[in-house]
Design an enzyme around this catalytic site. Structure first.
Site, PDB file in Angstrom:
ATOM      1  N   ARG A  84      -3.366  98.169  42.130  1.00 27.84           N
ATOM      2  CA  ARG A  84      -2.414  98.258  43.232  1.00 27.84           C
ATOM      3  C   ARG A  84      -2.648  99.459  44.141  1.00 27.84           C
ATOM      4  NH1 ARG A  84       1.708  96.708  38.945  1.00 27.84           N
ATOM      5  NH2 ARG A  84       1.635  94.457  38.943  1.00 27.84           N
ATOM      6  N   GLU A 121      -1.195 101.803  24.763  1.00 28.38           N
ATOM      7  CA  GLU A 121      -0.272 101.696  23.634  1.00 28.38           C
ATOM      8  C   GLU A 121      -0.962 101.051  22.434  1.00 28.38           C
ATOM      9  OE1 GLU A 121       4.183  99.922  22.655  1.00 28.38           O
ATOM     10  OE2 GLU A 121       3.279  99.595  24.614  1.00 28.38           O
TER      11      GLU A 121
END
Length: 198
Positions: A84, A121
């Protein structure tokens, strides 16, 4: 707008206030939230409607320009993090008469490249930059849509330095509160336009 997407009352306007309260609130009204996407416990923040709205896009770019963490004379190039950061990085660079450099996910650029890995994660990922994209000593403003834990931005900064450049600052559209992403980016000034709960 889908039935599960809602508009946000939990977004805090930060540096976006530089464009004025009415415009800031208009931009925030365009950002959607979809709970449980891409998985339970996550709220997906969708700013694509901002880009699709001519007024919203203008406000976004004016917001980035007004809230730069450094003076435009203090950076030479804008680097956008995939993906983005690619959407508004070139427009921001053009606004200030600067060039744009893409920091890509691994495997998207032809060699030779510099590569930097970072932890996720569950596992790890890598980003890359072409070895000739940054000139020695070049001052770079890194832009992206979101700062959470700061891992991607840290990896991007390490790439800029590996290529011989200097990270002059970071500019983000959104930050997630409570994740302490700024702690990984302590070497340069940072601006974020809005903040929201993680």
């Amino acid at each position: 707008m889908s039935a599960t997407m809602t508009r946000n009352s939990d977004i805090t306007i930060k540096a976006l206030q530089a464009v004025g309260e009415e415009d800031a609130e208009y931009l925030v009204s365009l950002i959607g939230s979809t709970p449980g996407f891409p998985k339970d416990g996550i709220i997906f923040r969708d700013f694509m409607p901002v880009l699709a709205d001519a007024r919203g896009l203008d406000i976004l770019l004016r917001g980035f320009a007004a809230a730069l963490p450094i003076d435009p004379s203090d950076f030479d190039t804008v680097a956008g993090l995939e993906s983005r950061g690619f959407l508004f990085g070139p427009a921001l660079a053009s606004r200030f008469g600067k060039g744009f450099v893409a920091i890509r996910k691994a495997g998207k650029l032809p060699p030779p490249v510099f590569t930097e890995s970072y932890d996720l994660e569950y596992g790890s990922a890598s980003v890359e930059i072409e070895q000739n994209a940054i000139h020695p000593g070049e001052r770079v403003l890194i832009v992206d849509d979101l700062i959470a834990t700061g891992g991607t931005a840290r990896a991007g900064a390490d790439l800029i330095e590996k290529a011989g450049g200097h990270v002059a600052g970071f500019s983000f559209l959104m930050e997630l509160d409570g994740l302490n992403g700024y702690a990984k980016l302590s070497e340069a000034p940072i601006s974020t336009l809005i903040a929201m709960p993680a």
